[in-house]
Design a protein around this motif. Structure first.
Motif, PDB file in Angstrom:
ATOM      1  N   LEU A  92      -1.428  -1.805 -18.527  1.00  0.00           N
ATOM      2  CA  LEU A  92       0.193  -2.590 -17.392  1.00  0.00           C
ATOM      3  C   LEU A  92      -0.659  -0.696 -17.022  1.00  0.00           C
ATOM      4  CD1 LEU A  92       3.258  -4.061 -19.703  1.00  0.00           C
ATOM      5  CD2 LEU A  92       1.087  -4.682 -18.295  1.00  0.00           C
ATOM      6  N   GLU A  93      -0.728   0.130 -17.161  1.00  0.00           N
ATOM      7  CA  GLU A  93      -0.462   1.055 -16.070  1.00  0.00           C
ATOM      8  C   GLU A  93      -1.868   1.567 -15.577  1.00  0.00           C
ATOM      9  OE1 GLU A  93       1.793   3.617 -16.287  1.00  0.00           O
ATOM     10  OE2 GLU A  93       2.820   2.389 -17.077  1.00  0.00           O
ATOM     11  N   LYS A  94      -2.734   1.025 -15.544  1.00  0.00           N
ATOM     12  CA  LYS A  94      -4.588   0.469 -15.713  1.00  0.00           C
ATOM     13  C   LYS A  94      -3.712  -0.297 -14.177  1.00  0.00           C
ATOM     14  CE  LYS A  94      -8.362   2.201 -15.055  1.00  0.00           C
ATOM     15  NZ  LYS A  94      -8.369   3.552 -14.999  1.00  0.00           N
ATOM     16  N   ILE A  95      -4.427  -1.466 -14.774  1.00  0.00           N
ATOM     17  CA  ILE A  95      -4.631  -2.161 -13.577  1.00  0.00           C
ATOM     18  C   ILE A  95      -3.115  -2.530 -12.454  1.00  0.00           C
ATOM     19  CG2 ILE A  95      -3.259  -4.636 -13.420  1.00  0.00           C
ATOM     20  CD1 ILE A  95      -4.239  -5.641 -15.887  1.00  0.00           C
ATOM     21  N   HIS A  96      -1.770  -1.501 -12.785  1.00  0.00           N
ATOM     22  CA  HIS A  96      -0.647  -1.028 -11.939  1.00  0.00           C
ATOM     23  C   HIS A  96      -1.935   0.200 -10.769  1.00  0.00           C
ATOM     24  CE1 HIS A  96       3.195  -0.077  -9.533  1.00  0.00           C
ATOM     25  NE2 HIS A  96       2.234   0.530  -9.337  1.00  0.00           N
ATOM     26  N   THR A  97      -2.450   1.056 -11.601  1.00  0.00           N
ATOM     27  CA  THR A  97      -2.713   2.696 -10.601  1.00  0.00           C
ATOM     28  C   THR A  97      -4.144   2.063 -10.147  1.00  0.00           C
ATOM     29  OG1 THR A  97      -2.419   3.679 -12.335  1.00  0.00           O
ATOM     30  CG2 THR A  97      -4.379   4.589 -11.132  1.00  0.00           C
ATOM     31  N   GLN A  98      -4.785   0.978 -10.398  1.00  0.00           N
ATOM     32  CA  GLN A  98      -6.260  -0.013  -9.659  1.00  0.00           C
ATOM     33  C   GLN A  98      -5.979  -0.914  -8.505  1.00  0.00           C
ATOM     34  OE1 GLN A  98      -9.615   1.240 -10.964  1.00  0.00           O
ATOM     35  NE2 GLN A  98      -8.514   2.961 -10.927  1.00  0.00           N
ATOM     36  N   HIS A  99      -4.678  -1.694  -8.550  1.00  0.00           N
ATOM     37  CA  HIS A  99      -4.081  -2.367  -8.201  1.00  0.00           C
ATOM     38  C   HIS A  99      -2.145  -2.324  -7.901  1.00  0.00           C
ATOM     39  CE1 HIS A  99      -8.518  -3.655  -8.144  1.00  0.00           C
ATOM     40  NE2 HIS A  99      -8.509  -3.701  -9.352  1.00  0.00           N
ATOM     41  N   PRO A 100      -2.003  -1.699  -6.662  1.00  0.00           N
ATOM     42  CA  PRO A 100      -0.788  -1.483  -7.194  1.00  0.00           C
ATOM     43  C   PRO A 100       0.203  -2.462  -6.594  1.00  0.00           C
ATOM     44  CG  PRO A 100      -2.114  -0.218  -5.438  1.00  0.00           C
ATOM     45  CD  PRO A 100      -3.274  -0.619  -6.253  1.00  0.00           C
ATOM     46  N   THR A 159     -11.121  -2.906 -12.759  1.00  0.00           N
ATOM     47  CA  THR A 159     -10.594  -1.506 -12.938  1.00  0.00           C
ATOM     48  C   THR A 159     -11.884  -0.355 -12.715  1.00  0.00           C
ATOM     49  OG1 THR A 159     -10.568  -1.536 -15.002  1.00  0.00           O
ATOM     50  CG2 THR A 159      -8.185  -1.824 -13.947  1.00  0.00           C
ATOM     51  N   ASN A 160     -12.178   0.045 -13.567  1.00  0.00           N
ATOM     52  CA  ASN A 160     -13.346   0.734 -14.413  1.00  0.00           C
ATOM     53  C   ASN A 160     -13.383   1.198 -15.805  1.00  0.00           C
ATOM     54  OD1 ASN A 160     -11.045   2.875 -14.708  1.00  0.00           O
ATOM     55  ND2 ASN A 160     -11.764   3.651 -12.523  1.00  0.00           N
ATOM     56  N   GLY A 161     -13.911   1.817 -16.595  1.00  0.00           N
ATOM     57  CA  GLY A 161     -14.543   1.878 -17.413  1.00  0.00           C
ATOM     58  C   GLY A 161     -13.751   2.728 -18.678  1.00  0.00           C
ATOM     59  N   LYS A 162     -12.900   3.635 -17.603  1.00  0.00           N
ATOM     60  CA  LYS A 162     -11.723   5.007 -18.712  1.00  0.00           C
ATOM     61  C   LYS A 162     -10.280   3.859 -19.372  1.00  0.00           C
ATOM     62  CE  LYS A 162      -9.470   9.457 -17.388  1.00  0.00           C
ATOM     63  NZ  LYS A 162      -9.566  10.877 -16.466  1.00  0.00           N
ATOM     64  N   ALA A 163      -9.180   4.532 -20.056  1.00  0.00           N
ATOM     65  CA  ALA A 163      -8.821   3.468 -19.906  1.00  0.00           C
ATOM     66  C   ALA A 163      -7.402   4.550 -19.869  1.00  0.00           C
ATOM     67  CB  ALA A 163      -8.264   3.593 -21.877  1.00  0.00           C
ATOM     68  N   ALA A 164      -6.898   3.857 -19.112  1.00  0.00           N
ATOM     69  CA  ALA A 164      -5.392   4.666 -19.245  1.00  0.00           C
ATOM     70  C   ALA A 164      -4.164   4.702 -21.088  1.00  0.00           C
ATOM     71  CB  ALA A 164      -4.098   3.535 -18.140  1.00  0.00           C
ATOM     72  N   LEU A 165      -3.251   6.110 -20.578  1.00  0.00           N
ATOM     73  CA  LEU A 165      -2.531   5.755 -22.194  1.00  0.00           C
ATOM     74  C   LEU A 165      -1.741   5.212 -22.091  1.00  0.00           C
ATOM     75  CD1 LEU A 165      -1.889  10.076 -21.353  1.00  0.00           C
ATOM     76  CD2 LEU A 165      -3.790   8.150 -23.398  1.00  0.00           C
TER      77      LEU A 165
END
Length: 341
Positions: free
Chosen positions: A22-30, A145-151
């Protein structure tokens, strides 16, 4: 506008780790509208989540399959752009395939994966390097998104913070001594031996669910003379996380409270009995310590998940962990603090 459903109907810890998506998707695609589907009992984790439009709940314990079909109708009605399935079991695979979403994503080990529009191989490691669960999950969304996982991250509001403020008046340590699985749970007598060595400057709070109350009571009653309080069953998930976040140190098994600590970046010492951090469920907090049996045991790990009993009958992976191993992170941090003062 994208509308995405994330499916993770496993146990609490797995759901917490999935919040990284959820963190990653929101950061990349708010602008993406986010939904999540969890099993009944885990929905309270998202009471204050700022990015979620809605939490869907599957009651697995009552009319399980009738409710599954009701969920399917609800999911199809939403017309999701993407459905991302973190689980590897048939029921959620069924929901994913028949969701009506334009893109359906999941792990290749799911029995329905051949019908997903995108399936990803599930690995515990690559080229001899272990993958954390958040890295495995990240592979599901790497293509957009990209290859880096969000916490992972949990959110609690001011009311939750205020509700545990009474426990924060003096320096304290949180201990979550229980686990659903016997071989993941550091034994009560070992917790007691450790607590008896904790400096008296600290209050000790025992955390857990209602079902952990007997264990916590046993531990508390055995620690005569210690400032110890049993809070098992008295705090919600988010209240527990709020209390853990301000603790001097948190002690946990390889279980859900470990991931609570990761999701609020709380200092944590994780005790591993039959399982090992290399499975990908290690701590993610900035301040973290891992405790394992020092000797090499041919029987450890005895499986990816915990067991209801030690297959060998001796439980050496837990019983041979020394109290000094648990004390070391605490004494090290205390010494650092005293030197600063």
């Amino acid at each position: 506008m994208e509308k995405v459903l994330l499916i993770q109907t496993a146990f609490i810890g797995d759901v917490v780790l999935a919040t990284g998506l959820l963190e990653k998707i929101h950061t990349q695609h708010p602008d993406t509208i986010l939904y999540i589907l969890v099993r009944k009992g885990n929905e309270s984790l998202f009471e204050n989540h700022p990015y979620l439009q809605k939490v869907l709940v599957w009651n697995k314990k009552q009319n399980k399959y009738r409710h599954l079909f009701q969920l399917l109708l609800q999911i199809r009605k939403e017309q999701y752009t993407r459905v991302i399935n973190v689980q590897r079991y048939a029921a959620t695979g069924f929901l994913t395939v028949f969701s009506g979403a334009g893109e359906t994503i999941g792990f290749r080990t799911n029995i329905f994966s051949r019908f997903f529009t995108k399936s990803i191989a599930h690995h515990f490691g690559k080229n001899g390097i272990p993958l954390h669960e958040i890295e495995r999950n990240q592979q599901l969304i790497a293509h957009f998104t990209n290859g880096k996982a969000a916490l992972p991250k949990l959110y609690y509001d001011g009311l939750k913070e205020t509700s545990v403020q009474q426990f924060k008046q003096y320096p304290y340590i949180c201990i979550a001594p229980a686990s659903v699985w016997f071989t993941k749970q550091f034994p009560a007598e070992k917790w007691i031996a450790f607590i008896q060595q904790i400096p008296d400057r600290f209050i000790i709070y025992l955390l857990g669910a209602n079902t952990d109350n007997d264990l916590c009571t046993t531990i508390a009653m055995a620690c005569v003379g210690k400032q110890i309080e049993n809070l098992a069953g008295q705090l919600s998930f988010l209240q527990s996380a709020a209390l853990m976040q301000s603790a001097f140190m948190n002690y946990v098994n390889d279980s859900a409270p470990l991931h609570f600590a990761s999701a609020v970046n709380a200092p944590v010492t994780a005790v591993y009995c039959s399982t090992i951090p290399a499975f990908g469920y290690g701590p993610l907090s900035t301040e973290q310590y891992k405790v394992e049996v020092a000797e090499q045991l041919t029987c450890r790990p005895c499986g990816i998940h915990g067991k209801s009993a030690c297959p060998k009958g001796h439980f050496h992976c837990a019983m041979h962990i020394q109290t000094t191993q648990l004390l070391q992170p605490l004494l090290f941090k205390t010494q650092q603090l005293d030197n600063v003062v």
